[in-house]
Design a protein around this motif. Structure first.
Motif, PDB file in Angstrom:
ATOM      1  N   ARG A   1       0.728  -1.230  -0.081  1.00 22.16           N
ATOM      2  CA  ARG A   1       0.013  -0.051  -0.009  1.00 22.16           C
ATOM      3  C   ARG A   1       0.847   1.331  -0.052  1.00 22.16           C
ATOM      4  O   ARG A   1       0.713   2.280  -0.585  1.00 22.16           O
ATOM      5  CB  ARG A   1      -0.817  -0.077   1.208  1.00 22.16           C
ATOM      6  N   ILE A   2       1.788   1.210   0.869  1.00 23.82           N
ATOM      7  CA  ILE A   2       2.987   2.711   0.970  1.00 23.82           C
ATOM      8  C   ILE A   2       3.752   2.881  -0.177  1.00 23.82           C
ATOM      9  O   ILE A   2       3.605   3.918  -0.710  1.00 23.82           O
ATOM     10  CB  ILE A   2       3.731   2.179   2.268  1.00 23.82           C
ATOM     11  N   VAL A   3       4.017   1.768  -0.765  1.00 23.41           N
ATOM     12  CA  VAL A   3       4.721   1.714  -2.152  1.00 23.41           C
ATOM     13  C   VAL A   3       3.795   2.197  -3.206  1.00 23.41           C
ATOM     14  O   VAL A   3       4.357   2.946  -3.976  1.00 23.41           O
ATOM     15  CB  VAL A   3       5.641   0.590  -2.507  1.00 23.41           C
TER      16      VAL A   3
ATOM     17  N   ILE B   1       4.335   5.416  -5.811  1.00 20.10           N
ATOM     18  CA  ILE B   1       4.176   5.347  -7.032  1.00 20.10           C
ATOM     19  C   ILE B   1       3.051   6.323  -7.707  1.00 20.10           C
ATOM     20  O   ILE B   1       3.285   7.138  -8.528  1.00 20.10           O
ATOM     21  CB  ILE B   1       3.802   3.985  -7.749  1.00 20.10           C
ATOM     22  N   ASN B   2       1.873   6.226  -7.150  1.00 17.51           N
ATOM     23  CA  ASN B   2       0.974   7.201  -7.553  1.00 17.51           C
ATOM     24  C   ASN B   2       0.952   8.656  -7.329  1.00 17.51           C
ATOM     25  O   ASN B   2       0.981   9.305  -8.300  1.00 17.51           O
ATOM     26  CB  ASN B   2      -0.608   6.803  -6.903  1.00 17.51           C
TER      27      ASN B   2
ATOM     28  N   TYR C   1      -4.107  -0.991  -6.507  1.00 18.17           N
ATOM     29  CA  TYR C   1      -3.698   0.294  -5.869  1.00 18.17           C
ATOM     30  C   TYR C   1      -2.946   1.169  -7.071  1.00 18.17           C
ATOM     31  O   TYR C   1      -3.547   2.341  -6.969  1.00 18.17           O
ATOM     32  CB  TYR C   1      -2.563   0.128  -4.675  1.00 18.17           C
ATOM     33  N   VAL C   2      -2.284   0.636  -7.670  1.00 16.81           N
ATOM     34  CA  VAL C   2      -1.875   1.561  -8.946  1.00 16.81           C
ATOM     35  C   VAL C   2      -2.821   1.039 -10.119  1.00 16.81           C
ATOM     36  O   VAL C   2      -2.532   0.044 -10.677  1.00 16.81           O
ATOM     37  CB  VAL C   2      -0.308   1.230  -9.274  1.00 16.81           C
TER      38      VAL C   2
ATOM     39  N   GLY D   1      -8.288  -3.751 -20.844  1.00 14.59           N
ATOM     40  CA  GLY D   1      -8.385  -2.647 -19.641  1.00 14.59           C
ATOM     41  C   GLY D   1      -7.984  -3.391 -18.496  1.00 14.59           C
ATOM     42  O   GLY D   1      -7.593  -4.655 -18.559  1.00 14.59           O
ATOM     43  N   SER D   2      -8.186  -2.992 -17.437  1.00 12.78           N
ATOM     44  CA  SER D   2      -7.816  -3.536 -15.963  1.00 12.78           C
ATOM     45  C   SER D   2      -8.556  -4.771 -15.625  1.00 12.78           C
ATOM     46  O   SER D   2      -8.261  -5.486 -15.022  1.00 12.78           O
ATOM     47  CB  SER D   2      -8.120  -2.497 -14.960  1.00 12.78           C
TER      48      SER D   2
END
Lengths: 476, 257
Positions: B185-187, B191-192, B213-214, B232-233
């Motif tokens: 989550r932190i990483v 990145i975001n 998350y990303v 797509g995702s």
């Protein structure tokens, strides 16, 4: 340190080099210059000019006999050793008639030389005392008055002998007798200059004392002699630096350094050796640490054509500590044969040897070490760590470690590593925008960081700069 | 490259490692502000691709073209690629003993600005901000780069570098591997927060979970050195559910028809 990549961020862009910064030479306007070669007449002349007592004159003559009769060492780089032409060397040059306490009294050429080398500036900024030796004699010496008042003695060795013969007589040549090795014998015969330091019991010399050695003449032999005695519970840090002009033929530097740390005393001796690449640097350094005393040799060898130097600590009192931290940088045409010796001769003594070497462009770095633990040195601790970094395939590193452990309950740690600058490390750093030159320098500066962090800041900056200089043009 | 909206493009890229072709003709365009993910099983050539793009000397691009911001990437060495705004977050970052994180970053920020000291004006403050962003203890500033760091710590330091160097195009090589759920989550936040609005992100991963998350605009599936499917995702979720065999079989069958 942020000096790793400074204004000039490409190694190949760095404009200055050894030739400009250190490699220049002054015209010779000397008070006295002996003829080439070594014999009893030269020794007699040196002793007479120095107006020495009989005991020192005899000591010199006997030492010369020892030198003449002793064969060249049959180990190490014998090819280089045997190439020394002792008849071609000037053994004694007295540049000025008197020693000065004020830079303004030093002859202009010589003063300019030391100015260029930054000595007066360093003195103003962070040193307690300075000795500047030019050829055979100390031409400038200063020492802070308040330290003198505390009973600390800091003199050139010749003045030390004259003014404190009782102390000198007691210790001079006791750790390194002339018979120790051929070059110690030579030094004992023709020694001149060097430092003499005595620190009274319990006195802490909080800021470093420094000596700077400069060879100017071609085929010069410099043979300084240093003796440091730290009395019970005292502390002192001594730093020496050295440079010389670039000549095509060889000069010889052969010093003898003896340190005595009495009970509970602490001595640190730091060397940044940056001789030009035509100097043979064959030096004997030895220390004795008494009960609970500590001696640290911090020894950096960047310059010279050939160095043989193995700083040694005798741990003779219970609880004594010895540490030898060294780096050697061997470039094209250089052989750095360096290392360390520790003799544990009392219980609960400890020693730590950390040796780092960098070889590039066909340079050769050898580590030669001896740790001896006598049967009575129980519960002693020994740690030896040797790290060699090879910059390219043409360079060479050898390790010759010897351990003789004859006591019980000795804790020994020994590590030896040879590594190459890894392609992966270079890629990692270049992928962040550093050039390959910058990447290599960063890795090298990191490699020697355990050494540079022990130096006073000004010296660490200088050392990193020197490495940068040595790396110049070596890449690609 | 005429389309100014395309920040990164590669066409028919082939990569060889030790004489063996591992990427066999791969094309992809990233528009400004987009995030792309390349997913694929082990050995599909994902890491080889991004290492080759960043200029690793052992990963040789034998054919194809690549452009960053309209500039020909393949004419540049690794240093020049980085200075043009390309960044690779390593799967296995190298340790540089004796060089502190802070000094390394100072050197890197300066190098990226072609040695201009003024780039370091707010360095210390910015470094502390980014430490906070990535929840890295301040003591790491004076620790030697990646020397003795855990896998998770190394990944945080990679994204810290991304945050400090502000690349135009970030290639993230399995940045999620070895991270626990909190670290992930932190990483990902890092990145975001560091993804450039006018640039692009190409994230290479084996697993779908970092994509929670990303969030990618596009997901590509890589197999045997080629992109075999793009979408797509939702494609990532399908993969997570059905596994790589599902695509392998489909692609294989199509090839047989």
């Amino acid at each position: 340190m942020d000096n790793i990549i400074n204004k000039n961020s490409k190694v190949s862009d760095i404009g200055d080099n050894y030739a400009e910064k250190y490699g220049f030479h002054d015209p010779e306007k000397y008070f006295h210059k002996s003829p080439r070669g070594i014999n009893h007449e030269v020794v007699e002349m040196i002793s007479r000019m120095k107006k020495e007592d009989d005991w020192m004159r005899d000591f010199r003559h006997k030492a010369l006999d020892t030198f003449l009769s002793k064969p060249m060492p049959k180990w190490g780089n014998t090819e280089l050793l045997n190439s020394i032409d002792f008849d071609n060397i000037f053994y004694y040059i007295k540049p000025t008639e008197f020693q000065s306490r004020n830079w303004d009294d030093v002859p202009a050429d010589i003063k300019n030389t030391f100015d260029k080398l930054g000595i007066p500036e360093a003195e103003r900024k962070f040193l307690a005392g300075v000795t500047a030796q030019y050829e055979s004699e100390v031409v400038y010496h200063s020492f802070k008055e308040d330290l003198e008042k505390q009973g600390i003695i800091f003199l050139d060795m010749d003045s030390g002998l004259r003014e404190h013969p009782e102390i000198v007589k007691k210790y001079f040549g006791t750790l390194i007798p002339p018979s120790d090795n051929k070059f110690a014998a030579l030094n004992s015969a023709v020694w001149s200059g060097g430092s003499f330091i005595y620190v009274p019991p319990g006195v802490d010399v909080k800021i470093p004392l420094q000596a700077y050695f400069r060879i100017n003449a071609e085929n010069m032999g410099q043979f300084e002699r240093t003796l440091i005695i730290a009395d019970k519970g005292s502390r002192v840090h001594y730093i020496e630096g050295c440079t010389a002009p670039i000549y095509t033929s060889h000069s010889l530097h052969s010093a003898v350094v003896e340190l005595i740390a009495l009970e509970g005393a602490y001595i640190r001796y730091t060397t940044v050796q940056n001789w030009s690449h035509n100097i043979f640097n064959l030096v004997t350094k030895r220390a004795m640490a008494h009960k609970n005393a500590t001696v640290e040799w911090v020894d950096g060898n960047i310059g010279s054509k050939f160095t043989m130097k193995f700083p040694c600590v005798y741990l003779v009192g219970e609880g004594a500590k010895g540490e030898i931290l060294s780096i050697a940088f061997a470039g094209n045409g250089q052989h750095q044969d360096t290392g360390a010796k520790v003799i544990h001769a009392a219980p609960n003594t400890s020693s730590r040897i950390t040796s780092k070497s960098i070889s590039k462009a066909g340079g050769r770095a050898s580590y030669r070490g001896l740790v001896k633990v006598f049967p009575n040195a129980e519960n002693s601790k020994v740690s030896v760590e040797c790290d060699a970094l090879l910059i390219d395939g043409a360079s060479r590193s050898d390790t010759y470690p010897t351990m003789e452990i004859d006591a019980e309950n000795v804790r020994i740690e020994h590590e030896a590593r040879v590594s190459k600058v890894a392609e992966e490390q270079i890629f990692y750093l270049t992928s962040r925008g550093l050039s390959e030159d910058e990447a290599r320098l960063l890795i090298i500066n990191g490699f020697i960081e355990p050494f540079t962090k022990e130096l006073p800041m000004e010296y660490a900056v200088e050392l990193n700069r020197l490495i940068e200089l040595e790396m110049e043009g070596s890449i690609g | 490259m005429s389309d100014n909206n395309i920040v990164f493009a590669m066409h028919d890229i082939h990569v060889e490692v030790e004489g063996k072709e591992v990427v066999k003709g791969l094309s992809l365009e990233i528009k400004r502000g987009e995030k792309h993910a390349i997913m694929g099983p082990n050995g599909s050539g994902k890491s080889s691709l991004v290492n080759a793009l960043a200029g690793h000397p052992n990963y040789v691009i034998t054919k194809g073209e690549a452009y960053i911001n309209g500039k020909n990437l393949l004419e540049m060495d690794a240093t020049a690629r980085a200075r043009s705004g390309l960044f690779l977050a390593f799967q296995y970052p190298m340790a540089i003993p004796g060089v502190t994180v802070a000094n390394f970053l100072r050197s890197a920020v300066k190098a990226k600005h072609n040695g201009d000291d003024s780039a370091l004006k707010d360095f210390r403050k910015e470094l502390m901000d980014k430490f906070q962003l990535l929840e890295i203890d301040k003591t790491f500033a004076t620790r030697y780069l990646n020397d003795g760091f855990s896998g998770g710590e190394k990944k945080r330091i990679e994204i810290l570098q991304m945050a400090m160097l502000k690349p135009l195009v970030a290639l993230l090589d399995e940045t999620d591997s070895g991270l626990d759920i909190d670290a992930l989550r932190i990483v990902s936040n890092g990145i975001n927060a560091s993804a450039p609005s006018d640039g692009g992100v190409l994230l290479v991963t084996h697993y779908q979970r970092i994509l929670n998350y990303v969030k990618p605009d596009y997901v590509h599936v890589m197999m045997h050195g080629r992109l075999v499917r793009s979408g797509g995702s939702e494609l990532a979720f399908q993969l997570e559910e059905k596994g790589y065999d599902w695509i392998e079989n489909e692609v294989f069958q199509i090839a047989e028809v």
